[in-house]
Design a protein around this motif. Sequence first.
Motif, PDB file in Angstrom:
ATOM      1  N   GLU A  84       0.811  -1.209   0.000  1.00  0.00           N
ATOM      2  CA  GLU A  84       0.000   0.000   0.000  1.00  0.00           C
ATOM      3  C   GLU A  84       0.846   1.261   0.000  1.00  0.00           C
ATOM      4  N   TYR A 113      -4.735   9.776   4.488  1.00  0.00           N
ATOM      5  CA  TYR A 113      -5.865   9.001   5.013  1.00  0.00           C
ATOM      6  C   TYR A 113      -5.354   7.717   5.647  1.00  0.00           C
ATOM      7  N   PRO A 114      -4.682   7.811   6.784  1.00  0.00           N
ATOM      8  CA  PRO A 114      -4.045   6.607   7.343  1.00  0.00           C
ATOM      9  C   PRO A 114      -5.045   5.592   7.872  1.00  0.00           C
ATOM     10  N   THR A 115      -6.246   6.018   8.265  1.00  0.00           N
ATOM     11  CA  THR A 115      -7.169   5.073   8.901  1.00  0.00           C
ATOM     12  C   THR A 115      -8.409   4.825   8.050  1.00  0.00           C
ATOM     13  N   SER A 116      -8.344   5.202   6.770  1.00  0.00           N
ATOM     14  CA  SER A 116      -9.511   5.023   5.915  1.00  0.00           C
ATOM     15  C   SER A 116      -9.921   3.559   5.844  1.00  0.00           C
ATOM     16  N   GLU A 117     -11.236   3.324   5.773  1.00  0.00           N
ATOM     17  CA  GLU A 117     -11.695   1.936   5.676  1.00  0.00           C
ATOM     18  C   GLU A 117     -11.778   1.486   4.233  1.00  0.00           C
ATOM     19  N   VAL A 166      -6.741   3.488   1.843  1.00  0.00           N
ATOM     20  CA  VAL A 166      -5.696   4.059   2.695  1.00  0.00           C
ATOM     21  C   VAL A 166      -4.674   4.790   1.837  1.00  0.00           C
ATOM     22  N   ARG A 167      -4.380   6.027   2.201  1.00  0.00           N
ATOM     23  CA  ARG A 167      -3.375   6.796   1.462  1.00  0.00           C
ATOM     24  C   ARG A 167      -2.430   7.482   2.439  1.00  0.00           C
ATOM     25  N   TYR A 168      -1.131   7.375   2.161  1.00  0.00           N
ATOM     26  CA  TYR A 168      -0.154   8.023   3.043  1.00  0.00           C
ATOM     27  C   TYR A 168       0.615   9.073   2.264  1.00  0.00           C
ATOM     28  N   HIS A 213       0.512   2.099   9.280  1.00  0.00           N
ATOM     29  CA  HIS A 213       0.342   3.463   9.772  1.00  0.00           C
ATOM     30  C   HIS A 213       1.479   3.832  10.737  1.00  0.00           C
ATOM     31  N   SER A 272      -7.699  11.362  14.184  1.00  0.00           N
ATOM     32  CA  SER A 272      -8.179  10.064  13.720  1.00  0.00           C
ATOM     33  C   SER A 272      -8.147   8.979  14.788  1.00  0.00           C
ATOM     34  N   ASP A 296     -14.550   8.626   3.531  1.00  0.00           N
ATOM     35  CA  ASP A 296     -13.520   9.381   4.255  1.00  0.00           C
ATOM     36  C   ASP A 296     -13.913  10.842   4.399  1.00  0.00           C
TER      37      ASP A 296
END
Lengths: 317, 296
Positions: free
Chosen positions: A62, A75-79, A82-84, A284, B173, B190
Amino acid sequence: MPPNSVRFKAERPPPRRSTIAVVGESILETLIRLAGMSAIIFVLAIFYFIFKEAFPIFGSEEFSLGEFLFSTQWYPTSETNVRYGIAALIVGTMCVSGLAVVVAVPFSLGSAIYISEFCGPMAKEALKIIIELLAAIPSVVWGFIGLTVTSALVMKYTGAQVGINVLNGGVILALMCVPIITSIAEDALKAVPDSYREAAMALGATRWQIVYKILLPAAKNGLLAAVLLGVGRAVGETMAVLMATGHAVQIPQGLPFGWILDSVRTLTANIASELGEAPTQSDHYRVLFLTGVLLFIITFMVNLTADLVVRGIRRKQ
Amino acid sequence: MKINFVKFCICFPILMGMSFLLISCKPAEQSGSGKSTIQNKGSDTMVNVAQSWAEEYQNVGLGVSIEVSGGGSGTGIAALIAGTVDIANASRDMKDSEKALATKNTGKAPVEFTVGYDALAVFVSKDNPLEEITFEQLTEIYAEGGNITNWSQLGVEVPGCSSDEIILVSRQSSSGTYAFFREHVLGKKDFKLGSRDMNGSKEVVELVTGTPCSIGYSGMGYATPDVKMLKVAAKKGDTAYGPTLENALNKTYPIARALYSYTLGQPEGTVKDYLDWIMGDAGQKIVKEAGYVPLQ
């Protein structure tokens, strides 16, 4: 015998040191050596630890380094997706620290010059103590001031829609840097030998001419070190910027001055607020450590530049 | 030498004070031997009520002291997974993956206790003329790709908000409130980037109080007279209900949620006594006083 002659007791035996003194001295020497070496050991250990925690992220599917450095999507905790991407956080750090340094440097150099050259002895002592006291205020207190007091002022006087923004964080951070830069800069100015001042005065220079033409060039290295320590503080500070900048993941918009009233998030604040929740060994968690590595590299570059600049100056002289 | 004397005069009392504080702290720590200190960590939403529980429990007189800290539901759960707390508070369910991790790490499966309910309130500034809002509108406002960015799109003009822009106030978060809002209001989408992510329930209310353009969400226990709570409807056309105790209890208010305490394995001894007390009359009375919804 002449009255002023001195009589030596030449036959006095050489001083004997007790065993305790001899052994104690060697123990002390070892301890001091250990204390000196410990700095190196600690830095290496920290370096090792951060890299060890961060490195396995490069094996994750990822994660891509390009996305990490150049994407603004965090978006580290997206369900779902996930994007870092920490580009917005890097920009945020640069904006806040840059503004802080720009505000802090003139103030602190000014007050250092005033304390060391212009003010009387009473004012000097009072100022030094107060500035040291300013340096002792905990950063969370500064953050709280930023959140409640200065943010309201920022809204009132700039018409900003939200008070916690780059300007607010920058001003709070500048206030935190000022005591450090001032006290080191003042030491640097004090280190210039008095004979310089006396010579300049004898040649008829005014006070300002002495400062401008003699002291500032002579104390250049020390002043630069002071400023760079201030930069280090500004980049590394966490708690105050966490509370005062609004903690919003975005690149501030609006040139030339609009950006100053936008909220941002900094690298340090992001680590502080998210590391607690990130499950150990998760992606994460590792990305946050990688952010730590990046911060490490930034401070290393600042120090290296400082070193090179100082050497350059020395060579010219 | 005069200078040093001045410094000494200033520093010495401070040092004295500090060392006195250190000394006076000690006996309190020493008295807690064995399991007479319970570590309790987690949800910021629950931290106020958890504090009140801990304080009130001192008066029960069992000699058990409870150390409460916040940080967010995720923080509490992470600590439970690491095995460093006795009780983790959470304002969201523990995920299956987290339960599995905890079992793997500590050898004990987490056990869930419902200790109260909370209604999540949507806050706007006091002068905002908006009265009610639907889940669809909230999704358009908060979720990634949503189209509502200005107050005029909701049909209102907010006094003191010249730019008309909606300033989003959200949570960091690790917050259970953040996760709950994302799951139940935004339908797992999101959040938009650029929201002001505050580190506490109270900070959300504080920021909304001072910022006319803003909208935020937080536990209803944190409401103050200086902010306005919107009535919320789950679907367009439904009647919107305000976050009150009755509406939360009879489930007409759509964003109510359970508050949980988690332990590792079935609790024993003092931890069990404490949880029983929380779920009993005395503990539930405190839940109500703190602005949350008691179990019955």
